[in-house]
Design a protein around this motif. Structure first.
Motif, PDB file in Angstrom:
ATOM      1  N   SER A 174      -0.906  -5.322  -0.343  1.00  0.00           N
ATOM      2  CA  SER A 174      -1.672  -4.115  -0.654  1.00  0.00           C
ATOM      3  C   SER A 174      -2.590  -3.693   0.495  1.00  0.00           C
ATOM      4  O   SER A 174      -3.286  -2.690   0.391  1.00  0.00           O
ATOM      5  CB  SER A 174      -2.510  -4.338  -1.915  1.00  0.00           C
ATOM      6  OG  SER A 174      -3.462  -5.382  -1.721  1.00  0.00           O
ATOM      7  N   GLN A 194      -4.884  -0.571  -0.617  1.00  0.00           N
ATOM      8  CA  GLN A 194      -4.382   0.148  -1.792  1.00  0.00           C
ATOM      9  C   GLN A 194      -4.889  -0.571  -3.038  1.00  0.00           C
ATOM     10  O   GLN A 194      -4.373  -1.598  -3.441  1.00  0.00           O
ATOM     11  CB  GLN A 194      -2.857   0.195  -1.776  1.00  0.00           C
ATOM     12  CG  GLN A 194      -2.267   1.176  -2.765  1.00  0.00           C
ATOM     13  CD  GLN A 194      -2.368   2.615  -2.285  1.00  0.00           C
ATOM     14  OE1 GLN A 194      -2.046   2.919  -1.149  1.00  0.00           O
ATOM     15  NE2 GLN A 194      -2.812   3.503  -3.167  1.00  0.00           N
ATOM     16  N   THR A 210      -5.397   0.808  -6.354  1.00  0.00           N
ATOM     17  CA  THR A 210      -4.443   1.146  -7.405  1.00  0.00           C
ATOM     18  C   THR A 210      -3.362   2.009  -6.764  1.00  0.00           C
ATOM     19  O   THR A 210      -3.453   2.352  -5.588  1.00  0.00           O
ATOM     20  CB  THR A 210      -5.094   1.915  -8.566  1.00  0.00           C
ATOM     21  OG1 THR A 210      -5.382   3.262  -8.157  1.00  0.00           O
ATOM     22  CG2 THR A 210      -6.389   1.247  -9.018  1.00  0.00           C
ATOM     23  N   LYS A 211      -2.348   2.380  -7.524  1.00  0.00           N
ATOM     24  CA  LYS A 211      -1.273   3.170  -6.941  1.00  0.00           C
ATOM     25  C   LYS A 211      -1.774   4.497  -6.399  1.00  0.00           C
ATOM     26  O   LYS A 211      -1.224   5.037  -5.433  1.00  0.00           O
ATOM     27  CB  LYS A 211      -0.178   3.408  -7.977  1.00  0.00           C
ATOM     28  CG  LYS A 211       1.044   4.110  -7.413  1.00  0.00           C
ATOM     29  CD  LYS A 211       2.180   4.174  -8.412  1.00  0.00           C
ATOM     30  CE  LYS A 211       3.422   4.796  -7.773  1.00  0.00           C
ATOM     31  NZ  LYS A 211       4.571   4.815  -8.694  1.00  0.00           N
ATOM     32  N   ASN A 212      -2.843   5.022  -7.005  1.00  0.00           N
ATOM     33  CA  ASN A 212      -3.328   6.344  -6.620  1.00  0.00           C
ATOM     34  C   ASN A 212      -4.738   6.347  -6.035  1.00  0.00           C
ATOM     35  O   ASN A 212      -5.343   7.404  -5.904  1.00  0.00           O
ATOM     36  CB  ASN A 212      -3.276   7.296  -7.820  1.00  0.00           C
ATOM     37  CG  ASN A 212      -1.887   7.460  -8.387  1.00  0.00           C
ATOM     38  OD1 ASN A 212      -1.646   7.199  -9.559  1.00  0.00           O
ATOM     39  ND2 ASN A 212      -0.932   7.872  -7.559  1.00  0.00           N
ATOM     40  N   THR A 230      -4.390   8.960  -3.485  1.00  0.00           N
ATOM     41  CA  THR A 230      -3.042   8.896  -2.916  1.00  0.00           C
ATOM     42  C   THR A 230      -1.996   9.325  -3.939  1.00  0.00           C
ATOM     43  O   THR A 230      -2.141   9.102  -5.143  1.00  0.00           O
ATOM     44  CB  THR A 230      -2.722   7.472  -2.431  1.00  0.00           C
ATOM     45  OG1 THR A 230      -2.685   6.583  -3.555  1.00  0.00           O
ATOM     46  CG2 THR A 230      -3.773   6.995  -1.446  1.00  0.00           C
ATOM     47  N   PHE A 231      -0.936   9.920  -3.452  1.00  0.00           N
ATOM     48  CA  PHE A 231       0.202  10.309  -4.295  1.00  0.00           C
ATOM     49  C   PHE A 231       1.046   9.096  -4.653  1.00  0.00           C
ATOM     50  O   PHE A 231       1.628   9.014  -5.726  1.00  0.00           O
ATOM     51  CB  PHE A 231       1.047  11.348  -3.559  1.00  0.00           C
ATOM     52  CG  PHE A 231       2.225  11.849  -4.323  1.00  0.00           C
ATOM     53  CD1 PHE A 231       2.055  12.693  -5.408  1.00  0.00           C
ATOM     54  CD2 PHE A 231       3.515  11.490  -3.954  1.00  0.00           C
ATOM     55  CE1 PHE A 231       3.153  13.167  -6.122  1.00  0.00           C
ATOM     56  CE2 PHE A 231       4.610  11.961  -4.648  1.00  0.00           C
ATOM     57  CZ  PHE A 231       4.425  12.796  -5.738  1.00  0.00           C
ATOM     58  N   ASP A 232       1.110   8.139  -3.732  1.00  0.00           N
ATOM     59  CA  ASP A 232       1.864   6.909  -3.932  1.00  0.00           C
ATOM     60  C   ASP A 232       1.195   5.812  -3.115  1.00  0.00           C
ATOM     61  O   ASP A 232       0.180   6.050  -2.453  1.00  0.00           O
ATOM     62  CB  ASP A 232       3.323   7.107  -3.512  1.00  0.00           C
ATOM     63  CG  ASP A 232       4.273   6.128  -4.197  1.00  0.00           C
ATOM     64  OD1 ASP A 232       3.789   5.160  -4.808  1.00  0.00           O
ATOM     65  OD2 ASP A 232       5.498   6.334  -4.112  1.00  0.00           O
ATOM     66  N   SER A 233       1.772   4.621  -3.133  1.00  0.00           N
ATOM     67  CA  SER A 233       1.161   3.483  -2.456  1.00  0.00           C
ATOM     68  C   SER A 233       1.585   3.409  -0.995  1.00  0.00           C
ATOM     69  O   SER A 233       2.687   3.808  -0.632  1.00  0.00           O
ATOM     70  CB  SER A 233       1.562   2.179  -3.155  1.00  0.00           C
ATOM     71  OG  SER A 233       1.135   2.180  -4.496  1.00  0.00           O
ATOM     72  N   SER A 280       1.984   6.795   2.921  1.00  0.00           N
ATOM     73  CA  SER A 280       2.237   7.683   1.780  1.00  0.00           C
ATOM     74  C   SER A 280       1.387   8.953   1.891  1.00  0.00           C
ATOM     75  O   SER A 280       0.196   8.905   2.195  1.00  0.00           O
ATOM     76  CB  SER A 280       1.907   6.958   0.473  1.00  0.00           C
ATOM     77  OG  SER A 280       1.977   7.845  -0.618  1.00  0.00           O
ATOM     78  N   GLN A 336      -2.478  12.775   0.847  1.00  0.00           N
ATOM     79  CA  GLN A 336      -3.722  12.051   0.636  1.00  0.00           C
ATOM     80  C   GLN A 336      -4.886  13.033   0.624  1.00  0.00           C
ATOM     81  O   GLN A 336      -4.888  14.010   1.373  1.00  0.00           O
ATOM     82  CB  GLN A 336      -3.961  11.010   1.735  1.00  0.00           C
ATOM     83  CG  GLN A 336      -3.029   9.825   1.714  1.00  0.00           C
ATOM     84  CD  GLN A 336      -3.394   8.771   2.752  1.00  0.00           C
ATOM     85  OE1 GLN A 336      -4.332   8.939   3.536  1.00  0.00           O
ATOM     86  NE2 GLN A 336      -2.660   7.660   2.755  1.00  0.00           N
TER      87      GLN A 336
END
Length: 447
Positions: free
Chosen positions: A303, A342, A344-346, A384-387, A391, A394
């Protein structure tokens, strides 16, 4: 309305051309895609004013929480496939970049609202050379290499020309291209030799050998030629350079990620501000020489991603402009780290610490203040849109602290006056302070 009237004929022409393509018997398939890049946001300081990016180098800066412009690149691309298997790619690059924060009448430093940076055609999968891609037009080199962290292409060959990519030599893959490069204000300058016809251009021949012997080693050989023009009667007329790149496995063989060691040398037109580039050697003499070492890497640790970048450059007989009588020495180096976590995912947290050092013995030819260092620190909570580090899109919210030595105030933000050949204080240095606290919000996306 005037702009609409200018664009309508272009739109009709494109529509007619595409209609013709669609009806052509030899075209098996037609595909249109739109790629691009957008960054935009606010960069303000604790006084409540808009501010410039902080940095000392002529190119590049620690970019996280330190970008003062809006940049929009739209890259339309048409791909045609013939029944024979041949493939044609037609691509353009339409760019807007300015520090203007309104939604109207925003122009770049050259007074333009848009620039057309690319317009070229590639042909590949031809019956006599199916693996080779041939190209012609105005294009970025396929071998351009940059540091996202420092916002700098340390290998950058752009311009108008032609060549090919991906020839199999057995021991290496081979790219070759010829580029011509002159900005608008140089295109009508006559040669110094009145017996010559036409207008001088910087012509560069680029020869790239990639993955030599199945290893991570790439070698680039560059040759430059440009006749002196009336604006630069004492400039170099030729130059040569070499770049070696070694791509290591992962992060220096220690963990996942990437890493590369780059070593560059240039002389004449291929040195100074044109080291690793074309078209920026106007002020160089035949004896101008430059050496550069680059360390560019990223460690991937689950991460957490950690981007690192550093370079060291030494210039000999460097001149800022051809009006300078003699050359002088210049040394510069930078080092920085940008951890990305990262959570969380977002949601992610980003941090950056970067240092720059410049020792320019005669800054801009007027003995300006160009010796000292700058430190920059940024914290940036990020949606973030993804990890992952790469990605996008942002959305970043950031706070940046920067501190610099008084000896580099002209390099930081000095304003050069061409009429008086003097430098006046800029938006930071005019206050007499040697530090700033900046903050803002920024969106960044590529697609």
């Amino acid at each position: 309305m005037n702009r609409l009237n200018r664009l309508l004929p272009l739109a009709l022409l494109i529509n007619a051309a595409l209609s013709g393509v669609a009806l052509a018997d030899e075209v098996k398939s037609y595909d249109f895609t739109l790629h691009g890049y957008i960054r935009s946001g606010i960069l303000a300081n604790s006084d409540g004013n808009r501010v410039d990016s902080v940095g000392l180098m002529p190119d590049g800066k620690w970019r996280l929480g330190n970008e003062d412009d809006t940049k929009i690149e739209l890259i339309p691309q048409v791909t045609l496939k013939a029944a024979s298997g041949a493939v044609a790619k037609i691509q353009a690059n339409i760019t807007h970049q300015s520090k203007c924060t309104s939604d109207w009448n925003c122009r770049d430093d050259d007074g333009h609202d848009v620039q057309f940076r690319e317009g070229f055609v590639e042909l590949s999968n031809l019956d006599f050379a199916p693996e080779i891609t041939f190209w012609g037009g105005k294009r970025y080199s396929s071998s351009n290499t940059s540091s996202h962290q420092f916002d700098w292409e340390y290998i950058q060959y752009n311009g108008t020309g032609g060549g090919f990519d991906n020839m199999d030599l057995g021991f290496a893959r081979f790219d070759a291209g010829v580029y011509a490069f002159s900005p608008t204000d140089e295109t009508k300058a006559y040669p110094v030799d009145k017996g010559d016809q036409g207008y001088p251009d910087d012509y560069s021949l680029n020869l790239w050998f990639k993955k030599i012997g199945g290893t991570g080693l790439d070698l680039e050989f560059i040759g430059h030629r440009m006749n002196r023009n009336e604006n630069h009667p004492t400039a170099a007329e030729k130059g040569y350079g070499i770049t070696g790149v070694y791509n290591f496995d992962g992060f220096w063989g220690l963990t996942g990620g990437y890493s590369k060691l780059v070593m560059q040398y240039g002389r004449g037109l291929a040195a100074g501000d044109s080291l690793g580039k074309n078209g920026w050697g106007w002020a160089n003499t035949e004896d101008t020489q430059s050496w550069r070492v680059v360390l560019d890497s990223m460690a991937s640790l689950g991460s957490v991603d950690i981007s690192t970048f550093a370079y060291y450059q030494k210039d000999k007989n460097y001149r800022w402009w051809t009006s300078d009588a003699d050359g002088w020495g210049r040394t510069s180096w930078v080092a920085g780290i940008r951890p990305y976590h990262q959570i969380t995912k977002n949601f992610a947290m980003q941090y950056e610490v970067g240092y720059e050092y410049l020792d320019d013995e005669n800054y801009k030819g007027v003995n300006g203040k160009g010796k000292g260092g700058l430190t920059k620190v940024t914290i940036a909570p990020t949606l973030t849109f993804d990890s992952g580090f790469w990605s996008r899109p942002q959305l970043r919210f950031f706070v940046t602290y920067a501190k610099w030595d008084k000896g580099v105030s002209d390099a930081l933000d000095g304003n050069y006056n061409w009429d008086t050949n003097t430098i006046s204080a800029g938006g930071y240095s005019r206050s007499g302070s040697t530090d700033t606290v900046n903050f803002g919000v920024q969106a960044e996306v590529w697609f």
